[in-house]
Write an enzyme that holds these catalytic residues in place. Structure first.
Site, PDB file in Angstrom:
ATOM      1  NE  ARG A 137      23.351 -28.058 -28.472  1.00  0.00           N
ATOM      2  CZ  ARG A 137      22.443 -28.421 -27.563  1.00  0.00           C
ATOM      3  NH1 ARG A 137      22.781 -29.274 -26.591  1.00  0.00           N
ATOM      4  NH2 ARG A 137      21.219 -27.947 -27.617  1.00  0.00           N
ATOM      5  CE  LYS A 159      23.376 -24.488 -27.481  1.00  0.00           C
ATOM      6  NZ  LYS A 159      22.598 -23.652 -28.432  1.00  0.00           N
ATOM      7  CG  HIS A 223      23.470 -28.070 -36.544  1.00  0.00           C
ATOM      8  ND1 HIS A 223      22.973 -28.064 -35.252  1.00  0.00           N
ATOM      9  CD2 HIS A 223      22.486 -27.545 -37.318  1.00  0.00           C
ATOM     10  CE1 HIS A 223      21.758 -27.553 -35.249  1.00  0.00           C
ATOM     11  NE2 HIS A 223      21.435 -27.232 -36.490  1.00  0.00           N
ATOM     12  NE  ARG A 226      21.625 -30.535 -31.513  1.00  0.00           N
ATOM     13  CZ  ARG A 226      21.171 -30.853 -30.312  1.00  0.00           C
ATOM     14  NH1 ARG A 226      21.544 -31.994 -29.748  1.00  0.00           N
ATOM     15  NH2 ARG A 226      20.349 -30.061 -29.655  1.00  0.00           N
ATOM     16  CG  HIS A 249      15.865 -28.776 -28.454  1.00  0.00           C
ATOM     17  ND1 HIS A 249      15.312 -29.313 -29.597  1.00  0.00           N
ATOM     18  CD2 HIS A 249      17.120 -28.385 -28.802  1.00  0.00           C
ATOM     19  CE1 HIS A 249      16.192 -29.253 -30.586  1.00  0.00           C
ATOM     20  NE2 HIS A 249      17.283 -28.696 -30.123  1.00  0.00           N
ATOM     21  CE1 TYR A 258      18.238 -30.787 -34.767  1.00  0.00           C
ATOM     22  CE2 TYR A 258      18.873 -28.579 -34.123  1.00  0.00           C
ATOM     23  CZ  TYR A 258      19.213 -29.870 -34.425  1.00  0.00           C
ATOM     24  OH  TYR A 258      20.521 -30.253 -34.403  1.00  0.00           O
TER      25      TYR A 258
END
Length: 285
Positions: A137, A159, A223, A226, A249, A258
């Site tokens: 990201r 994240k 994105h 990615r 993830h 995804y």
């Protein structure tokens, strides 16, 4: 009710108590500040309806509702609201669509159009190369520190500040080395401005889109790069768990949603692996 002061208190709560990332806090606060209705169920539903009439996507409206829900729950907890007005508001249903991945040829055209002949070009090339080859990201790219580069891999902070170590291919390492030759001193981050400060993620995404447009590619986003990394790994034979680890993830279900598996790849896998596909060949032996 002094909404501005409550938003400021909520922002501090998100940052110091919840531990939300700066990007999440920024987006939530921006959404709530943009709200122009009454903090009632009717006011919120009317706000979301007006956004829909303006063509705002369901996913974006859903995020704005999530922001308002978080803010209202904070106000209830602090005794500033008697009840949560978002409790019975139904979230807009977003269409289940997958982003179209960039083709290998498209990504290579972008890299070919950005040889490391200047500081700006070397930086942009390294950013695009890392986004594609490592599936990072933009926020992850810009949080890489110089000390995170070790033994052909990078320590990535995803994240929730979760860390993962991602291998880096040699051609991408060459792009990084070319950027380091121009980078200069100052700051501990890999990607910095001439003044040694952190780069702005919106400006970086805009530069990437500009590079894509210069070679005739419309609709590019970091994105999509990615996503291309993920589908490329899958079609190259990587298993889902490895891809999940690579992308950072938390759930394998996220990775499954995804990925876009091409018909050709699926047919190849079935014919090569399914016992039923091997019956004919076994009888011929």
């Amino acid at each position: 009710m002094d909404v501005s002061s409550h938003i400021a208190a909520w922002e501090r709560h998100l940052t110091h108590v919840v531990g939300a990332s700066p990007n999440t806090v920024e987006a939530y606060v921006r959404d709530v500040r943009a709200f122009d209705g009454a903090l009632t169920r009717d006011g919120i539903e009317d706000f979301l309806s007006r956004l829909g009439e303006k063509g705002i996507k369901a996913s974006s409206r859903g995020r704005k509702l999530a922001s308002l829900r978080s803010f209202c729950r904070f106000l209830v907890d602090r005794g500033h609201l008697m009840a949560d007005p978002t409790a019975k508001v139904v979230a807009p249903k977003a269409a289940k669509t997958l982003p179209k991945p960039m083709g290998k040829g498209e990504m290579e055209r972008m890299l070919d159009a950005c040889p490391p002949t200047s500081r700006r070009r070397a930086c942009l090339r390294a950013l695009v190369d890392l986004a594609w080859s490592c599936g990072l990201r933009v926020s992850e790219l810009l949080s890489i520190r110089l000390v995170d580069l070790q033994d052909g891999s990078i320590l990535v902070r995803g994240k929730g500040d979760k860390e993962r170590r991602v291998p880096v291919a040699e051609p991408t390492l060459e792009s990084i080395r070319a950027w380091l030759a121009f980078r200069g001193d100052g700051g501990d981050l890999l990607f910095v401005t001439r003044g040694g400060t952190a780069m702005d993620r919106h400006a970086v995404a805009t530069s990437m889109r500009g590079l894509a447009k210069s070679v005739g590619i419309d609709g590019f986003s970091p994105h999509r790069a990615r996503h291309s990394c993920a589908t490329g790994l899958l079609e190259g034979g990587a298993d889902l768990l490895s891809i999940q680890t690579m992308l950072g993830h938390a759930s394998c279900a996220t990775t499954q949603k995804y990925l876009l598996i091409s018909d050709i790849h699926l047919r190849t896998v079935v014919l090569a692996c399914h016992p039923r596909s091997k019956v004919g060949s076994a009888e011929k032996d």
